[in-house]
Design a protein around this motif. Sequence first.
Motif, PDB file in Angstrom:
ATOM      1  N   THR A 124      49.608  -1.979  72.306  1.00 40.73           N
ATOM      2  CA  THR A 124      50.389  -1.543  73.471  1.00 40.73           C
ATOM      3  C   THR A 124      51.201  -0.282  73.189  1.00 40.73           C
ATOM      4  O   THR A 124      51.469   0.502  74.110  1.00 40.73           O
ATOM      5  N   GLY A 125      51.602  -0.071  71.942  1.00 40.79           N
ATOM      6  CA  GLY A 125      52.396   1.108  71.625  1.00 40.79           C
ATOM      7  C   GLY A 125      51.585   2.363  71.452  1.00 40.79           C
ATOM      8  O   GLY A 125      52.155   3.458  71.317  1.00 40.79           O
ATOM      9  N   PHE A 126      50.240   2.233  71.465  1.00 42.51           N
ATOM     10  CA  PHE A 126      49.403   3.405  71.187  1.00 42.51           C
ATOM     11  C   PHE A 126      48.234   3.515  72.167  1.00 42.51           C
ATOM     12  O   PHE A 126      47.163   4.005  71.811  1.00 42.51           O
ATOM     13  N   VAL A 127      48.434   3.034  73.414  1.00 44.19           N
ATOM     14  CA  VAL A 127      47.352   3.121  74.395  1.00 44.19           C
ATOM     15  C   VAL A 127      47.160   4.573  74.823  1.00 44.19           C
ATOM     16  O   VAL A 127      48.101   5.362  74.881  1.00 44.19           O
ATOM     17  N   ARG A 128      45.905   4.923  75.111  1.00 41.87           N
ATOM     18  CA  ARG A 128      45.578   6.254  75.590  1.00 41.87           C
ATOM     19  C   ARG A 128      45.140   6.182  77.043  1.00 41.87           C
ATOM     20  O   ARG A 128      44.817   5.123  77.563  1.00 41.87           O
ATOM     21  N   GLU A 129      45.122   7.339  77.677  1.00 42.36           N
ATOM     22  CA  GLU A 129      44.705   7.378  79.070  1.00 42.36           C
ATOM     23  C   GLU A 129      43.253   6.937  79.202  1.00 42.36           C
ATOM     24  O   GLU A 129      42.426   7.201  78.331  1.00 42.36           O
ATOM     25  N   GLY A 130      42.973   6.264  80.310  1.00 44.46           N
ATOM     26  CA  GLY A 130      41.632   5.782  80.574  1.00 44.46           C
ATOM     27  C   GLY A 130      41.583   4.262  80.580  1.00 44.46           C
ATOM     28  O   GLY A 130      42.620   3.581  80.549  1.00 44.46           O
ATOM     29  N   PRO A 131      40.390   3.696  80.625  1.00 43.52           N
ATOM     30  CA  PRO A 131      40.250   2.228  80.646  1.00 43.52           C
ATOM     31  C   PRO A 131      40.854   1.595  79.404  1.00 43.52           C
ATOM     32  O   PRO A 131      40.620   2.053  78.284  1.00 43.52           O
TER      33      PRO A 131
END
Length: 325
Positions: A117-124
């Motif tokens: 959760t602390g390192f999510v990137r844009e997109g699915p």
Amino acid sequence: MVVPDVPPTEVLALYSFVAVVLVLLVGVPTAFLFRYVRLGTECRRLARRLRLEWPLLFGALLVVGAWFGLLRALGSIPDTDWFLVGSAVFILGVFSLSVAVANADWYRATNLPVSETGFVREGPVQVSGEASPVDAPLTGPVSDEPCLAYAVTVQERRWLPNNHGSSRTEVPIALDSDATTFTVDDGTGPVLVDPAAADVRPTRPSAIVDRDVTVAVDGDESPPDHVSDSFDDLDIGQSTNDRRYREDHIQPGDTVHVVGSCRSVAHGYDRNRVITEAGDAPAFVTTSGDAETVSGSVHRLVRGSAGIGCTLAASGAILTLWLTL
């Protein structure tokens, strides 16, 4: 060109009389029975649980209609009990396949890699973690406890006629649901979830009949004050019949699983990443449970529905075709 004779006045009057009698003796009692048992509410409850939407149901109806139209074109429809059995099996198979199709997007979404959760990137994305409210949480209409999301069903016991006189059955008379913005944190940092456009499922997808909280109220009793206060929102009133008030919910501190599309926002939140409407993601669904539990539940629902649907639809199609030819 042959012009058909116009029926005489007496025949038209007879047709009108028969139509009026059918409406009064069949149509009105049928409409009253459907309203009494709240068939529409029951269908909406089931459709919400199974994620069945009207376009998909309409498509299933077209498939059924096309099949029986083909049978009619191949020969006369046999008037036998076995044909009725085959037809029922075929229709059940198409319905089961519809459930699999309705949840196929969720199935595909669970195949995404689970992000921290602390390192999510844009997109699915697909994340799991502890849920916490951003602002003041909601209050569950039945549980009267803080909730991030809830789904409520009110069922009432009513009498229905049968061959032995009458019997009591539980009829759904009201549905309600709501969700508020929250964060998900797996220990690496929170990510915001805006569930306004999400399909929020407080229970696992295969747990069709589970409930977190149930309040049973006999007809000669009064429901708790907090339940009575929700009558206006649920559009129901007092009743002398027994009722069950049932609530599924996600509460602060619960483990939740979210699939959707992560986007960056310029302002409005403490963090600049938010999981929102599907976008490029297969689906946008929020439900209780960790990634492994939810993924397994979704896979069982879709694979089971597809397997049963294919078996029933094929069996029903073969039987009805054989009897027609």
